[in-house]
Write a protein that holds these residues in place. Structure first.
Motif, PDB file in Angstrom:
ATOM      1  N   GLY A   1       0.564  -1.319  -0.056  1.00  0.00           N
ATOM      2  CA  GLY A   1      -0.022  -0.038   0.184  1.00  0.00           C
ATOM      3  C   GLY A   1       0.816   1.396  -0.028  1.00  0.00           C
ATOM      4  N   GLN A   2       2.082   1.051   0.203  1.00  0.00           N
ATOM      5  CA  GLN A   2       2.946   2.218   0.290  1.00  0.00           C
ATOM      6  C   GLN A   2       3.272   2.753  -1.096  1.00  0.00           C
ATOM      7  N   SER A   3       3.176   3.991  -1.238  1.00  0.00           N
ATOM      8  CA  SER A   3       3.288   4.798  -2.597  1.00  0.00           C
ATOM      9  C   SER A   3       4.290   5.735  -2.559  1.00  0.00           C
ATOM     10  N   PHE A   4       5.289   5.807  -3.804  1.00  0.00           N
ATOM     11  CA  PHE A   4       6.432   6.276  -3.940  1.00  0.00           C
ATOM     12  C   PHE A   4       6.170   7.441  -5.134  1.00  0.00           C
ATOM     13  N   GLY A   5       5.335   8.331  -4.925  1.00  0.00           N
ATOM     14  CA  GLY A   5       5.324   9.320  -5.865  1.00  0.00           C
ATOM     15  C   GLY A   5       4.283   9.167  -7.112  1.00  0.00           C
ATOM     16  N   SER A   6       3.764   7.902  -7.216  1.00  0.00           N
ATOM     17  CA  SER A   6       2.951   7.793  -8.502  1.00  0.00           C
ATOM     18  C   SER A   6       2.084   6.751  -8.032  1.00  0.00           C
ATOM     19  N   GLU A   7       1.056   6.457  -8.788  1.00  0.00           N
ATOM     20  CA  GLU A   7      -0.018   5.165  -8.498  1.00  0.00           C
ATOM     21  C   GLU A   7       0.837   3.947  -8.922  1.00  0.00           C
ATOM     22  N   LYS A   8       1.664   3.824 -10.128  1.00  0.00           N
ATOM     23  CA  LYS A   8       2.312   2.738 -10.563  1.00  0.00           C
ATOM     24  C   LYS A   8       3.388   2.310  -9.572  1.00  0.00           C
ATOM     25  N   LEU A   9       3.783   3.291  -8.785  1.00  0.00           N
ATOM     26  CA  LEU A   9       4.961   2.720  -7.859  1.00  0.00           C
ATOM     27  C   LEU A   9       4.180   2.791  -6.447  1.00  0.00           C
ATOM     28  N   THR A  10       3.183   2.159  -6.426  1.00  0.00           N
ATOM     29  CA  THR A  10       2.729   1.641  -5.162  1.00  0.00           C
ATOM     30  C   THR A  10       2.642   0.311  -4.977  1.00  0.00           C
ATOM     31  N   ILE A  11       3.280  -0.244  -3.685  1.00  0.00           N
ATOM     32  CA  ILE A  11       3.559  -1.530  -3.735  1.00  0.00           C
ATOM     33  C   ILE A  11       2.162  -2.429  -3.625  1.00  0.00           C
ATOM     34  N   ALA A  12       2.228  -3.222  -4.572  1.00  0.00           N
ATOM     35  CA  ALA A  12       0.902  -4.075  -4.606  1.00  0.00           C
ATOM     36  C   ALA A  12       0.808  -5.315  -3.840  1.00  0.00           C
ATOM     37  N   LYS A  13       2.214  -6.139  -3.738  1.00  0.00           N
ATOM     38  CA  LYS A  13       2.260  -7.337  -3.106  1.00  0.00           C
ATOM     39  C   LYS A  13       3.753  -7.356  -2.399  1.00  0.00           C
ATOM     40  N   ALA A  14       4.019  -8.034  -1.318  1.00  0.00           N
ATOM     41  CA  ALA A  14       5.326  -8.138  -0.421  1.00  0.00           C
ATOM     42  C   ALA A  14       5.271  -9.546  -0.047  1.00  0.00           C
ATOM     43  N   ASP A  15       6.324 -10.216  -0.168  1.00  0.00           N
ATOM     44  CA  ASP A  15       6.353 -11.477   0.194  1.00  0.00           C
ATOM     45  C   ASP A  15       7.570 -12.053   0.267  1.00  0.00           C
ATOM     46  N   ASP A  16       7.972 -13.245   0.827  1.00  0.00           N
ATOM     47  CA  ASP A  16       8.878 -14.139   0.709  1.00  0.00           C
ATOM     48  C   ASP A  16       8.857 -15.294  -0.198  1.00  0.00           C
ATOM     49  N   PHE A  17       9.289 -15.486  -1.510  1.00  0.00           N
ATOM     50  CA  PHE A  17       8.970 -16.252  -2.268  1.00  0.00           C
ATOM     51  C   PHE A  17       9.089 -17.927  -1.808  1.00  0.00           C
ATOM     52  N   GLU A  18       8.095 -18.507  -2.332  1.00  0.00           N
ATOM     53  CA  GLU A  18       7.988 -19.812  -1.977  1.00  0.00           C
ATOM     54  C   GLU A  18       7.637 -20.752  -3.000  1.00  0.00           C
ATOM     55  N   TYR A  19       8.194 -22.012  -3.385  1.00  0.00           N
ATOM     56  CA  TYR A  19       7.941 -22.621  -4.361  1.00  0.00           C
ATOM     57  C   TYR A  19       7.530 -24.143  -4.211  1.00  0.00           C
ATOM     58  N   THR A  20       6.525 -24.599  -4.762  1.00  0.00           N
ATOM     59  CA  THR A  20       6.224 -25.966  -4.580  1.00  0.00           C
ATOM     60  C   THR A  20       6.587 -26.625  -6.181  1.00  0.00           C
ATOM     61  N   ASP A  21       7.398 -27.582  -5.992  1.00  0.00           N
ATOM     62  CA  ASP A  21       8.019 -28.303  -7.248  1.00  0.00           C
ATOM     63  C   ASP A  21       6.731 -28.869  -7.857  1.00  0.00           C
TER      64      ASP A  21
END
Length: 562
Positions: free
Chosen positions: A458-478
């Protein structure tokens, strides 16, 4: 005497607790490996952990990148292998085999596995790095369940077995026997060159080079293992002048250089390409699995390189004309450039954690043809390792093909411009902060991870396109064996698809390496040929603010920018 015509000695030892293999085996300083029983413990642990039916009566391929301590390590492996009932060792002449070549030989000879003696792109010499990696029967790096077993064995080891046989002359191509135990010393180059000839259109490439004698090629072996391979392919097979290769004699210390094919460490190549107006400049790393592609007016980002190869694969390269394109894949930090190629060719795209072993399951299941990592690793299902020379020849094949189609000489820059016009451009860069204090790096990473989903989204950095939409620690299921890999890197994804990735690397031998990855997609025609660092500056500024990297580590500038 035993039934094997040699005696086996059992040597008492004590475990070292730091022998956990990383994404590419165990890498430490030479002075660590030369501690009493250190190498022996780890090699014995490999044989103890070999998957069923185990070491007894197995065939194992052994080779490395020529770095300091290689010969001594090979002799230790020979004696421990014999004592553990290994039936046959296939060893590269002088102990040398590139990592891709070793993978090919495992597959071609149907070996049980292989031991790769390399620290890849890390520097070599008495004060620098050595490494040991175990590859399994498909030719690829051992999966985590096996590397975990090796580590478990290393923590409880109390003895290792060693055969009472003399040191072996590794310089002569020959077959030796000690009772039922056989050692075959093979030409390090010939089987790999045969394989490459079967993959690419060498008649087309030769015709292209004859038709365009002013097309300049320069391959820099960085004093690593691929020097003899490069000489065989570029000079002997393709008929290019000797001036087309440089630093192609493997040296134990890589000539005092860092054998990493990037713009920082392959500086001599970068200078020569610019100075001599080279049309295709290329380098490979210490063990031959990485590559860099450059011309006098363009540097090919590795993420873009694999996308271009994938796009031309079926059209230009005989191997894929025959097999078709089964699927494409990239490591998570690698840019999404190849994703758009997968969509256009109507094949599945897989996003996997960093580490080539994750591609292997997909290849074995027939779901993957071409894949790559942003860390200058590119390859296909012809083997189960990334393959630097394969990628370089792929580019030469594509240039020859596209020049034939267009009826004129095409450049790397024009191929990239055509690609960007078709797919748009994923501006991409990686900042490496090497040998950072481990505690400081872990503290920075932990603090960032703690605020990923709760504070950043939700944090925005000067413009709509530079608003954080997702933040996670990548997880992979083979999708093949259903194994789950967690904690694979922190992803900060913005609304426009731009990304910042933060990872701690496991390929160094001391301290920690912090890696920051930046990616921004652009499809406006007048914005496709910008300077990469200029295009990514907003993301770079955001990342330093979010991570507080300088505050935690004291580092103001990265060690390497790629």
């Amino acid at each position: 005497m035993s039934s094997n015509s040699f005696s086996v000695n059992v040597v008492k030892t004590k475990p070292y607790l730091d022998q956990k293999p990383g994404t590419s085996g165990l890498r430490k300083k030479v002075k660590v490996f030369t501690q009493e029983n250190y190498t022996e413990n780890f090699v014995q642990s490999i044989f103890d952990a070999m998957p069923s039916p185990g070491a007894k009566d197995s065939t194992v391929v052994v080779g490395g990148d020529g770095r300091y301590y290689l010969s001594e390590a090979v002799q230790k492996i020979i004696k421990i292998a014999a004592a553990n009932g290994v039936k046959k060792l296939i060893i590269g002449q002088n102990g040398i085999l590139s990592t891709p070549s070793l993978s090919n030989i495992i597959r071609k000879r149907k070996a049980s596995g292989g031991i790769v003696l390399t620290a890849s792109h890390n520097p070599g010499g008495i004060n620098y790095d050595f490494g040991i990696k175990y590859n399994v029967s498909n030719g690829g790096p051992a999966p985590e369940n096996i590397t975990d077993m090796i580590f478990t064995c290393s923590k409880s080891i109390s003895e290792y077995k060693v055969a009472d046989i003399p040191d072996v002359d590794l310089s002569k191509i020959s077959i030796m026997k000690f009772g039922d135990f056989e050692i075959e010393i093979i030409d390090s180059v010939i089987e790999y060159v045969t394989m490459i000839n079967e993959i690419f259109d060498f008649p087309l490439i030769k015709s292209f080079l004859q038709k365009h004698p002013d097309f300049k090629v320069l391959f820099d072996g960085l004093n690593g293992v691929t020097g003899p391979y490069g000489r065989s392919i570029f000079v002997e097979e393709l008929g290019l002048p000797k001036s087309s290769i440089d630093q192609c004699v493997p040296l134990a210390d890589f000539g005092g250089e860092h054998p990493d094919p990037n713009l920082t460490y392959a500086h001599k190549l970068v200078v020569n390409v610019e100075k001599n107006k080279i049309d295709l400049g290329a380098a490979s790393d210490g063990d031959g699995d990485r590559n860099m592609i450059i011309s006098h007016d363009w540097f090919v980002n590795p993420s873009d390189s694999v996308a271009v190869i994938a796009d031309y694969a079926v059209e230009a390269i005989p191997y894929f004309k025959k097999s078709g394109l089964k699927g494409l894949a990239r490591s998570m930090p690698t840019s999404a450039s190849i994703d758009r190629v997968a969509e256009a060719h109507k094949v599945q795209l897989f996003e996997v954690p960093t580490g080539w072993k994750f591609f292997g399951n997909l290849m074995d299941a027939g779901k993957l043809s071409v894949c790559g990592e942003e860390s200058f690793g590119t390859g296909s299902d012809h083997i189960r390792e990334k393959d630097g020379l394969w990628a370089i020849i792929a580019w030469l094949n594509i240039i020859a093909h596209e020049s034939l189609v267009q009826g004129k000489l095409v450049t790397i820059r024009s191929i990239m411009q055509k690609h960007f016009l078709k797919y748009g451009r994923n501006y991409f860069s990686r900042y490496d902060y090497e040998e950072v204090d481990s505690d400081a790096a872990n503290r920075m990473y932990s603090e960032l991870k703690a605020k990923m989903s709760s504070e950043l989204v939700g944090q925005s950095f000067g413009s709509e396109k530079l608003t954080i939409a997702k933040a996670d620690d990548f997880e992979y299921t083979d999708p093949i064996d259903k194994s789950v890999s967690k904690n694979q890197g922190l992803r900060i994804i913005f609304k426009d698809g731009s990304r910042i990735i933060v990872r701690l690397s496991g390929t160094g031998s001391s301290g920690a390496t912090i890696r920051l990855y930046y990616e921004m997609y652009e499809d406006r025609e007048d914005m496709l040929m910008m300077d990469t660092q200029e295009a990514l500056k907003p993301l770079i500024d955001i990342s330093l603010k979010i991570t507080k990297l300088e505050e935690h580590t004291g580092r103001k500038e990265p060690t390497v920018i790629t």
